[in-house]
Design an enzyme around this catalytic site. Structure first.
Site, mmCIF file in Angstrom:
data_model
loop_
_atom_site.group_PDB
_atom_site.id
_atom_site.type_symbol
_atom_site.label_atom_id
_atom_site.label_comp_id
_atom_site.label_asym_id
_atom_site.label_seq_id
_atom_site.Cartn_x
_atom_site.Cartn_y
_atom_site.Cartn_z
ATOM 1 N N TYR A 193 85.546 -26.336 -11.357
ATOM 2 C CA TYR A 193 86.494 -26.230 -10.245
ATOM 3 C C TYR A 193 87.172 -27.591 -10.035
ATOM 4 O O TYR A 193 86.487 -28.619 -9.941
ATOM 5 C CB TYR A 193 85.753 -25.777 -8.987
ATOM 6 C CG TYR A 193 86.627 -25.770 -7.760
ATOM 7 C CD1 TYR A 193 87.624 -24.802 -7.610
ATOM 8 C CD2 TYR A 193 86.480 -26.722 -6.765
ATOM 9 C CE1 TYR A 193 88.441 -24.803 -6.493
ATOM 10 C CE2 TYR A 193 87.291 -26.713 -5.641
ATOM 11 C CZ TYR A 193 88.277 -25.752 -5.511
ATOM 12 O OH TYR A 193 89.086 -25.747 -4.410
ATOM 13 N N ARG B 287 75.835 -30.833 16.172
ATOM 14 C CA ARG B 287 75.945 -31.350 14.807
ATOM 15 C C ARG B 287 74.646 -31.075 14.049
ATOM 16 O O ARG B 287 74.641 -30.811 12.854
ATOM 17 C CB ARG B 287 76.283 -32.848 14.792
ATOM 18 C CG ARG B 287 76.405 -33.382 13.379
ATOM 19 C CD ARG B 287 77.112 -34.718 13.199
ATOM 20 N NE ARG B 287 77.250 -35.554 14.347
ATOM 21 C CZ ARG B 287 76.295 -36.334 14.853
ATOM 22 N NH1 ARG B 287 75.114 -36.387 14.282
ATOM 23 N NH2 ARG B 287 76.530 -37.062 15.924
ATOM 24 N N LYS C 182 85.335 -18.104 -0.073
ATOM 25 C CA LYS C 182 85.788 -17.110 -1.019
ATOM 26 C C LYS C 182 85.139 -15.750 -0.711
ATOM 27 O O LYS C 182 85.416 -15.187 0.310
ATOM 28 C CB LYS C 182 85.500 -17.595 -2.442
ATOM 29 C CG LYS C 182 85.875 -19.080 -2.689
ATOM 30 C CD LYS C 182 87.356 -19.363 -2.597
ATOM 31 C CE LYS C 182 87.694 -20.841 -2.502
ATOM 32 N NZ LYS C 182 87.130 -21.706 -3.518
ATOM 33 N N ASP D 82 76.787 -23.829 -8.788
ATOM 34 C CA ASP D 82 77.882 -23.358 -7.926
ATOM 35 C C ASP D 82 78.040 -21.868 -8.186
ATOM 36 O O ASP D 82 78.529 -21.459 -9.237
ATOM 37 C CB ASP D 82 79.158 -24.138 -8.264
ATOM 38 C CG ASP D 82 80.352 -23.732 -7.397
ATOM 39 O OD1 ASP D 82 80.341 -22.620 -6.841
ATOM 40 O OD2 ASP D 82 81.312 -24.527 -7.299
HETATM 41 C C1 LIG Z 1 86.884 -23.080 -3.700
HETATM 42 C C2 LIG Z 1 85.785 -23.559 -4.542
HETATM 43 C C3 LIG Z 1 85.059 -24.721 -4.203
HETATM 44 C C4 LIG Z 1 85.413 -25.574 -3.005
HETATM 45 O O1 LIG Z 1 85.182 -24.899 -1.799
HETATM 46 P P1 LIG Z 1 86.049 -25.142 -0.474
HETATM 47 O O2 LIG Z 1 85.467 -24.170 0.483
HETATM 48 O O3 LIG Z 1 87.491 -24.864 -0.818
HETATM 49 O O4 LIG Z 1 85.839 -26.570 -0.072
HETATM 50 C C5 LIG Z 1 84.015 -25.094 -5.046
HETATM 51 N N1 LIG Z 1 83.703 -24.376 -6.143
HETATM 52 C C6 LIG Z 1 84.373 -23.260 -6.494
HETATM 53 C C7 LIG Z 1 83.974 -22.516 -7.717
HETATM 54 C C8 LIG Z 1 85.437 -22.810 -5.714
HETATM 55 O O5 LIG Z 1 86.117 -21.719 -6.083
#
Ligand SMILES: *Cc1c(COP(=O)(O)O)cnc(C)c1O
Length: 385
Positions: A104, A52, A201, A176
């Protein structure tokens, strides 16, 4: 000299964090599928006590991501949302956060339906003019949360301009960077304190892993995040870390093709008689094109477009006809995907609010993959016919 300073992006994508395994010389970092580590006497170990807290496969990945974002430190999490969760846990009840209003959906849900109840206050504002932020700052403001390009309207926020404001007021700025990836944009170089990724992504890139990451060069902040990660426990497993390390080796190649293909798709859609509007920062007519050109190396693989026949039925007809642009949540994989924000990712946003930002009933979002562009155009042609 660190990896970050010495090498260019593609070289870092292939080499950063990854060294031949000290025990065997294996070129690829092994999947250290272990929860615990032998100690020679109590407290005496090789830097790993329990998975962890630390795991060697995860550590290699964290070094790689830090290098790609020109950061000193990185921490990987079980999902993108788990990474965001850790950032908000650095705050205390009464603290205020200023965030983009075009956010998001999962981030918005966490802010409003989880952390609001813990006494943290969120202001969702339009950041297309960075100066708009200053009006909302109080002495309780501790964090500014930026996402750019935004989802699904592809608005661009000027990170450098925002960072000047947050620095002046001694407020943390977290970006982000999921849509841009470190290949296109490095928020820390533009003055942000921390960058967040949904690794799920583009960084993983093959639609086979859910993971998140934070990166920063602020040692104190990194220590705080490491503590939260260990104390709250949302860590990724070593097998997933291995898959992401593998994906990163082609990040620059994939991104280059994503951008080329998106440019082809955006220009095709723009000239199509059934299409009303195409949202893509690469167009000179995009209201933030100049900022996008300055802070991004290219314009990314995400596109949204609306139809002249502005109904959900018209959009559904096209979405059902696609052969290559598979209708699915998520983005950033090698395969092209399509989505209907009004009923999928943004269904929880009231229709009046959706219409206000241009998120109309006919809006279709595309994650343009790395297939052959001729085939993608052909698929769009037949679906729109
Ligand atoms: C998908 C996404 C998230 C969340 O990420 P997860 O891996 O699905 O938890 C946050 N911000 C953006 C811009 C995203 O496309």
């Amino acid at each position: 000299m660190s990896m970050s300073d010495k090498y260019r992006f593609g070289t870092k994508a292939i080499h950063a964090g990854v060294e031949p395994d000290s025990a065997t010389g294996a070129i690829m970092t092994p999947i250290y599928q272990t929860s615990t580590y032998a100690q020679s006497s109590p407290g005496e170990h090789k830097g790993y006590e329990y998975s962890r807290s630390q795991n060697p496969t995860r550590k290699a990945l964290e070094k790689s991501i830090a290098a790609l974002e020109n950061a000193d430190y990185s921490h990987c999490f079980a999902s993108g949302l788990a990474a965001i969760d850790a950032v908000i846990k650095t705050l205390k009840p009464g603290d205020e956060v200023i965030s983009t209003n075009d956010l998001y959906g999962g981030t918005y849900r966490m802010f409003t339906e989880i952390f609001q109840d813990f006494g943290i206050h969120f202001h969702f504002i339009n950041m297309s003019e960075a100066s708009n932020i200053e009006k909302h700052i109080t002495n309780k403001t501790k964090l500014v949360w930026v996402e750019t390009p935004t989802n699904p309207m592809m608005n661009i926020i000027d990170i450098e301009a925002v960072s000047k404001i947050t620095k002046k007021h001694n407020i943390l700025l977290c970006v982000d960077n999921t849509f841009s990836t470190p290949y296109l944009q490095n928020p820390l170089d533009l003055g942000a304190d921390m960058v967040m990724h949904s690794i799920t992504k583009y960084i993983a890139g093959h639609s086979d892993v859910v993971m998140g990451a934070l990166a920063t060069s602020n040692r104190k902040l990194s220590e705080k995040i490491a503590f939260i990660q260990k104390a709250s426990g949302a860590v990724p497993g070593p097998q997933d870390c291995f898959l992401v390390l593998r994906g990163i080796k082609t990040l620059h190649l994939r991104m280059q093709r994503h951008c080329e293909n998106a440019s082809g798709v955006a220009n095709f859609l723009k000239s199509h008689p059934k299409v009303e509007k195409v949202f893509w920062p690469g167009f000179k007519s995009h209201p933030n094109h100049e900022i996008a050109s300055r802070q991004m190396h290219d314009f990314g693989g995400m596109i949204s477009f609306s139809l002249k026949e502005n109904t959900q039925e018209a959009a559904t007809k096209i979405l059902k006809k696609f052969e290559l642009f598979i209708l699915a949540e998520s983005l950033g994989g090698v395969e092209s995907l399509s989505g209907h924000p009004a009923t999928m990712t943004h269904s929880s946003v009231p229709k009046a609010d959706r219409d206000k930002v241009g998120l109309t009933d006919s809006l279709i979002r595309l994650s343009v993959g790395v297939e052959d562009i001729e085939d993608l155009i052909q698929d769009l042609k037949q679906a729109l016919s």
